[in-house]
Design an enzyme around this catalytic site. Structure first.
Site, PDB file in Angstrom:
ATOM      1  N   GLY A  80       0.819  -1.207   0.000  1.00  0.00           N
ATOM      2  CA  GLY A  80       0.000   0.000   0.000  1.00  0.00           C
ATOM      3  C   GLY A  80       0.853   1.256   0.000  1.00  0.00           C
ATOM      4  N   ASP A  81       0.196   2.409  -0.226  1.00  0.00           N
ATOM      5  CA  ASP A  81       0.858   3.718  -0.200  1.00  0.00           C
ATOM      6  C   ASP A  81       1.962   3.847  -1.240  1.00  0.00           C
ATOM      7  OD1 ASP A  81      -0.790   4.342   1.965  1.00  0.00           O
ATOM      8  OD2 ASP A  81       0.667   3.575   3.403  1.00  0.00           O
TER       9      ASP A  81
ATOM     10  N   LYS B   1      -0.668   5.260  -5.605  1.00  0.00           N
ATOM     11  CA  LYS B   1      -1.767   4.941  -6.531  1.00  0.00           C
ATOM     12  C   LYS B   1      -2.599   6.183  -6.868  1.00  0.00           C
ATOM     13  CE  LYS B   1      -3.208   1.944  -3.512  1.00  0.00           C
ATOM     14  NZ  LYS B   1      -2.056   1.884  -2.589  1.00  0.00           N
TER      15      LYS B   1
ATOM     16  N   LYS C  28      -1.871   9.371  -6.928  1.00  0.00           N
ATOM     17  CA  LYS C  28      -1.236  10.284  -7.882  1.00  0.00           C
ATOM     18  C   LYS C  28      -1.342   9.743  -9.313  1.00  0.00           C
ATOM     19  CE  LYS C  28       2.878  11.913  -9.955  1.00  0.00           C
ATOM     20  NZ  LYS C  28       4.111  12.666  -9.957  1.00  0.00           N
TER      21      LYS C  28
ATOM     22  N   GLY D 297      -5.889   5.667   1.875  1.00  0.00           N
ATOM     23  CA  GLY D 297      -5.617   7.099   1.904  1.00  0.00           C
ATOM     24  C   GLY D 297      -4.839   7.419   0.648  1.00  0.00           C
ATOM     25  N   HIS D 298      -5.489   8.065  -0.294  1.00  0.00           N
ATOM     26  CA  HIS D 298      -4.854   8.350  -1.585  1.00  0.00           C
ATOM     27  C   HIS D 298      -4.649   9.857  -1.694  1.00  0.00           C
ATOM     28  CE1 HIS D 298      -6.618   4.325  -3.267  1.00  0.00           C
ATOM     29  NE2 HIS D 298      -5.791   4.165  -2.258  1.00  0.00           N
ATOM     30  N   THR D 299      -3.408  10.249  -1.907  1.00  0.00           N
ATOM     31  CA  THR D 299      -3.060  11.669  -1.903  1.00  0.00           C
ATOM     32  C   THR D 299      -2.821  12.171  -3.315  1.00  0.00           C
ATOM     33  OG1 THR D 299      -1.902  11.176   0.148  1.00  0.00           O
ATOM     34  CG2 THR D 299      -1.530  13.359  -0.802  1.00  0.00           C
TER      35      THR D 299
ATOM     36  N   GLN E  16      -4.996  -0.344  -1.120  1.00  0.00           N
ATOM     37  CA  GLN E  16      -4.011  -1.222  -0.475  1.00  0.00           C
ATOM     38  C   GLN E  16      -3.019  -1.762  -1.516  1.00  0.00           C
ATOM     39  OE1 GLN E  16      -7.633  -2.005   0.626  1.00  0.00           O
ATOM     40  NE2 GLN E  16      -7.135  -0.212   1.811  1.00  0.00           N
TER      41      GLN E  16
ATOM     42  N   THR F  26      -5.173  -6.996   4.899  1.00  0.00           N
ATOM     43  CA  THR F  26      -6.514  -6.428   5.014  1.00  0.00           C
ATOM     44  C   THR F  26      -7.506  -7.550   4.700  1.00  0.00           C
ATOM     45  OG1 THR F  26      -7.902  -4.535   4.475  1.00  0.00           O
ATOM     46  CG2 THR F  26      -6.672  -5.529   2.637  1.00  0.00           C
TER      47      THR F  26
ATOM     48  N   THR G  93      -4.041   7.205   9.331  1.00  0.00           N
ATOM     49  CA  THR G  93      -3.882   7.134  10.782  1.00  0.00           C
ATOM     50  C   THR G  93      -2.722   7.989  11.291  1.00  0.00           C
ATOM     51  OG1 THR G  93      -2.478   5.193  10.496  1.00  0.00           O
ATOM     52  CG2 THR G  93      -4.803   4.770  10.902  1.00  0.00           C
TER      53      THR G  93
ATOM     54  N   SER H 268       7.512   8.154 -11.624  1.00  0.00           N
ATOM     55  CA  SER H 268       7.015   9.365 -10.964  1.00  0.00           C
ATOM     56  C   SER H 268       8.143   9.982 -10.157  1.00  0.00           C
ATOM     57  CB  SER H 268       5.837   8.994 -10.065  1.00  0.00           C
ATOM     58  OG  SER H 268       5.521  10.077  -9.209  1.00  0.00           O
TER      59      SER H 268
HETATM   60  P1  GDP Z   1      -1.540   5.592  -2.228  1.00  0.00           P
HETATM   61  O1  GDP Z   1      -2.243   5.118  -0.992  1.00  0.00           O
HETATM   62  O2  GDP Z   1      -0.940   4.470  -3.005  1.00  0.00           O
HETATM   63  O3  GDP Z   1      -2.386   6.483  -3.083  1.00  0.00           O
HETATM   64  O4  GDP Z   1      -0.311   6.462  -1.709  1.00  0.00           O
HETATM   65  P2  GDP Z   1      -0.362   7.592  -0.556  1.00  0.00           P
HETATM   66  O5  GDP Z   1      -1.021   8.783  -1.107  1.00  0.00           O
HETATM   67  O6  GDP Z   1      -0.877   7.029   0.715  1.00  0.00           O
HETATM   68  O7  GDP Z   1       1.178   7.821  -0.307  1.00  0.00           O
HETATM   69  C1  GDP Z   1       2.028   8.229  -1.324  1.00  0.00           C
HETATM   70  C2  GDP Z   1       2.654   9.582  -0.919  1.00  0.00           C
HETATM   71  O8  GDP Z   1       3.742   9.870  -1.756  1.00  0.00           O
HETATM   72  C3  GDP Z   1       1.703  10.761  -1.080  1.00  0.00           C
HETATM   73  O9  GDP Z   1       1.978  11.706  -0.095  1.00  0.00           O
HETATM   74  C4  GDP Z   1       2.034  11.303  -2.460  1.00  0.00           C
HETATM   75  O10 GDP Z   1       1.768  12.679  -2.591  1.00  0.00           O
HETATM   76  C5  GDP Z   1       3.513  11.052  -2.519  1.00  0.00           C
HETATM   77  N1  GDP Z   1       4.044  10.766  -3.859  1.00  0.00           N
HETATM   78  C6  GDP Z   1       3.468  10.097  -4.892  1.00  0.00           C
HETATM   79  N2  GDP Z   1       4.343   9.972  -5.916  1.00  0.00           N
HETATM   80  C7  GDP Z   1       5.486  10.559  -5.525  1.00  0.00           C
HETATM   81  C8  GDP Z   1       6.768  10.718  -6.125  1.00  0.00           C
HETATM   82  O11 GDP Z   1       7.039  10.295  -7.232  1.00  0.00           O
HETATM   83  N3  GDP Z   1       7.723  11.389  -5.384  1.00  0.00           N
HETATM   84  C9  GDP Z   1       7.482  11.864  -4.123  1.00  0.00           C
HETATM   85  N4  GDP Z   1       8.460  12.473  -3.490  1.00  0.00           N
HETATM   86  N5  GDP Z   1       6.283  11.711  -3.526  1.00  0.00           N
HETATM   87  C10 GDP Z   1       5.307  11.065  -4.215  1.00  0.00           C
HETATM   88  P1  IMO Z   2      -3.803   2.588   0.593  1.00  0.00           P
HETATM   89  O1  IMO Z   2      -4.955   2.389  -0.346  1.00  0.00           O
HETATM   90  C1  IMO Z   2      -1.181   0.937   3.669  1.00  0.00           C
HETATM   91  C2  IMO Z   2      -2.932  -1.971   6.422  1.00  0.00           C
HETATM   92  C3  IMO Z   2      -3.070  -1.573   7.872  1.00  0.00           C
HETATM   93  C4  IMO Z   2      -2.899  -2.919   8.537  1.00  0.00           C
HETATM   94  C5  IMO Z   2      -3.605  -3.872   7.568  1.00  0.00           C
HETATM   95  C6  IMO Z   2      -5.036  -4.208   7.958  1.00  0.00           C
HETATM   96  O2  IMO Z   2      -3.663   3.980   1.095  1.00  0.00           O
HETATM   97  O3  IMO Z   2      -2.556   2.030   0.007  1.00  0.00           O
HETATM   98  P2  IMO Z   2      -7.319  -2.830   7.856  1.00  0.00           P
HETATM   99  O4  IMO Z   2      -7.713  -1.549   8.518  1.00  0.00           O
HETATM  100  O5  IMO Z   2      -7.414  -2.805   6.368  1.00  0.00           O
HETATM  101  O6  IMO Z   2      -8.011  -4.029   8.448  1.00  0.00           O
HETATM  102  O7  IMO Z   2      -5.757  -3.014   8.249  1.00  0.00           O
HETATM  103  O8  IMO Z   2      -3.589  -3.221   6.315  1.00  0.00           O
HETATM  104  N1  IMO Z   2      -3.555  -1.049   5.445  1.00  0.00           N
HETATM  105  C7  IMO Z   2      -2.874  -0.218   4.657  1.00  0.00           C
HETATM  106  N2  IMO Z   2      -1.555   0.052   4.600  1.00  0.00           N
HETATM  107  N3  IMO Z   2      -2.021   1.536   2.791  1.00  0.00           N
HETATM  108  C8  IMO Z   2      -3.335   1.261   2.818  1.00  0.00           C
HETATM  109  O9  IMO Z   2      -4.203   1.732   1.895  1.00  0.00           O
HETATM  110  C9  IMO Z   2      -3.832   0.378   3.809  1.00  0.00           C
HETATM  111  N4  IMO Z   2      -5.056  -0.092   4.133  1.00  0.00           N
HETATM  112  C10 IMO Z   2      -4.863  -0.971   5.121  1.00  0.00           C
HETATM  113  O10 IMO Z   2      -2.083  -0.659   8.262  1.00  0.00           O
HETATM  114  O11 IMO Z   2      -1.541  -3.277   8.554  1.00  0.00           O
HETATM  115 MG    MG Z   3      -2.247   5.432   1.063  1.00  0.00          MG
END
Ligand code: GDP
Ligand code: IMO
Ligand code: MG
Length: 430
Positions: free
Chosen positions: A12-13, A16, A18, A40-42, A224, A239, A301, A413
């Site tokens: 995760g994170d 996606k 972006k 949490g998608h930023t 995720q 998850t 969180t 990216s």
């Molecule tokens: P997601 O859950 O997969 O959508 O990812 P998140 O948004 O939770 O976390 C990704 C973080 O990295 C966010 O704060 C984005 O703004 C940031 N981000 C995405 N792509 C890039 C990149 O290429 N470089 C940097 N420095 N940050 C990025």
């Molecule tokens: P995005 O879409 C990162 C993790 C939690 C925990 C496990 C189970 O932003 O990538 P849950 O609340 O789903 O039962 O928690 O999964 N988790 C994530 N980690 N990015 C996420 O979503 C997540 N969604 C759940 O931290 O370890």
């Molecule tokens: Mg996220």
């Protein structure tokens, strides 16, 4: 192949949000198909930051429709709060630009409470969940006692469903020493929220079929990552939904060929939030530096994300499991300035070499990474928008990853900003 599916290929994170936002410039519909507000998608657009949890990232684009498919678990209270939050940033969400599957399962306050009770209990496996009630809601869905979005429109039948659900939950709650949940209070809360949700409820399978027939381009947005998939992830530290690309079909009511080009989102290093195995984790100053440079704090969180080197063995595995056609390699800029970079190519598990991470908690916990070391680069990749802008060592790093994961890099990216992307292969062109 005009359509595409975006999934996370690590824990995760990966970025996606972006990438979905960037691709949505050329999509008509963006569909969420699993997960809930644990995501949490930023998105960063000209410096403005949008944080989305349940809303598909496409809603921020004018002219793009968002769909929440039946595979998503929908907390109606959280959804309304998110809509209010994003309205303050000038994004109006109405039934014109958002539909919610009428057969999607609801997350209720009892789910959230049960999630927290379990995570707080002294016994049992602590997962480190987001405490959003995701697991308990999916359990009730599979247990056939869940409430669905359409139930909000049927006050005459919802009472019996609430009673049935609470018979189960109150027995569990007593085991944790918690008070019984009151059926009347739950009914009242749901009836209050119902008029705000029911206008969005649609047979989305039908809308998607019509969109397809009209030649509209559909983009599926995963939440995720594959390592959190309930079948294929690092179970039980996962998850409660399937996060792989195939779920885009099931979780939206589309056929298996509807997913189109599968784009795996892969961070140029590795992070994880919550408990569970993480072979390349760095609990030293390098891990700290990755976290600081990458701003690795959870969107949902606020927890600090664990950081480590890129794990090619693990990503190769997740790409194959999910049928990924190409990847978007994100956050390459975070690696700027490191003297050397390590990439995990295999594991040593109790003296035996594995080129994949086998199932089983003991094996996964014992896996020691076998590294290949590469030189870092002194120049910067930040905000690069073409291959030619990358230092030679950065190009080498990307090419070596491509070889190790046996999958093409379609996009790179280089910053959080919407347009800081190097395009090598257009996912919409198949
Ligand atoms: P997601 O859950 O997969 O959508 O990812 P998140 O948004 O939770 O976390 C990704 C973080 O990295 C966010 O704060 C984005 O703004 C940031 N981000 C995405 N792509 C890039 C990149 O290429 N470089 C940097 N420095 N940050 C990025
Ligand atoms: P995005 O879409 C990162 C993790 C939690 C925990 C496990 C189970 O932003 O990538 P849950 O609340 O789903 O039962 O928690 O999964 N988790 C994530 N980690 N990015 C996420 O979503 C997540 N969604 C759940 O931290 O370890
Ligand atoms: Mg996220």
């Amino acid at each position: 192949m005009a359509d595409a599916t975006v999934i996370g290929a690590q824990w995760g994170d990966e970025g996606k949000g972006k990438i979905v936002d960037w691709l949505s410039a050329r999509a008509d519909v963006v569909v969420r198909f699993q997960g809930g507000h644990n995501a949490g998608h930023t998105l960063v657009i000209d410096g403005a930051v949008y944080k989305l949890s349940l809303l598909p990232s496409g809603v921020v684009r004018k002219g793009c429709k968002g769909v929440i498919g039946s595979g998503v678990v929908v907390d109606p209270f959280a959804l309304i709060a998110e809509m209010d939050r994003i309205a303050e940033q000038g994004v109006e969400v109405t039934p014109e630009n958002l539909s919610i599957a009428e057969n999607a399962t609801l997350i209720l306050p009892v789910h959230q409470e049960l999630d927290a009770l379990r995570e707080g209990a002294a016994t049992g496996v602590k997962i480190g969940t987001t405490k959003r009630g995701i697991g308990p809601a999916y359990e009730d869905k599979a247990g056939r006692r869940g409430l669905r979005v359409i139930d909000l429109a049927q006050p005459e039948t919802i009472r019996a469903k609430i009673d049935n659900l609470l018979t189960h939950h109150n027995a569990l709650r007593r085991g944790f020493g918690a008070d019984d949940y009151d059926a009347g209070a739950l009914f009242d809360a749901l009836m209050e929220v119902a008029p705000k949700i029911t206008p969005f409820a649609r047979p989305v399978w039908r809308d998607l079929d019509e969109a397809r027939k009209a030649g509209k381009r559909i983009l599926f947005e995963g939440a995720q990552g594959v390592l959190l998939d309930v079948d294929h992830g690092t179970y039980p530290f996962v998850t409660s939904s399937n996060t792989v690309a195939g779920q885009a079909a099931t979780g939206s009511g589309s056929g298996p060929r509807a997913v189109g080009y599968v784009l795996g989102i892969v961070k140029a290093y590795t992070t994880r939030v919550g408990e569970g195995p993480f072979p390349t984790e760095l609990q030293d100053e390098i891990g700290q530096r990755l976290g600081e440079r990458g701003h690795e704090f959870g969107t949902v969180t606020g927890r600090q994300r664990r950081c480590g080197w890129f794990d090619a063995a693990l990503v190769r595995q997740t790409l194959k499991i999910s049928g990924v056609d190409g990847i978007a390699l994100t956050k390459l800029d975070v690696l700027d300035g490191f003297d050397e970079l390590k990439v995990c190519v295999a594991y040593d598990i109790n003296g035996e070499r594995y080129d994949y991470l086998p199932a089983g908690m003991d094996n996964q916990a014992a896996a020691k990474p076998i590294y290949e070391t590469m030189s870092g680069w002194s120049g910067t990749t930040e905000r690069a928008r073409s291959w030619a802008d990358l230092p030679a060592e950065a190009v080498k790093y990307v090419r070596r990853i491509e070889e190790l994961i046996e999958t093409q890099v379609a996009l790179v990216s280089t910053s959080p900003e919407r347009d800081d992307v190097i395009l090598m292969k257009d996912p919409f062109e198949g």
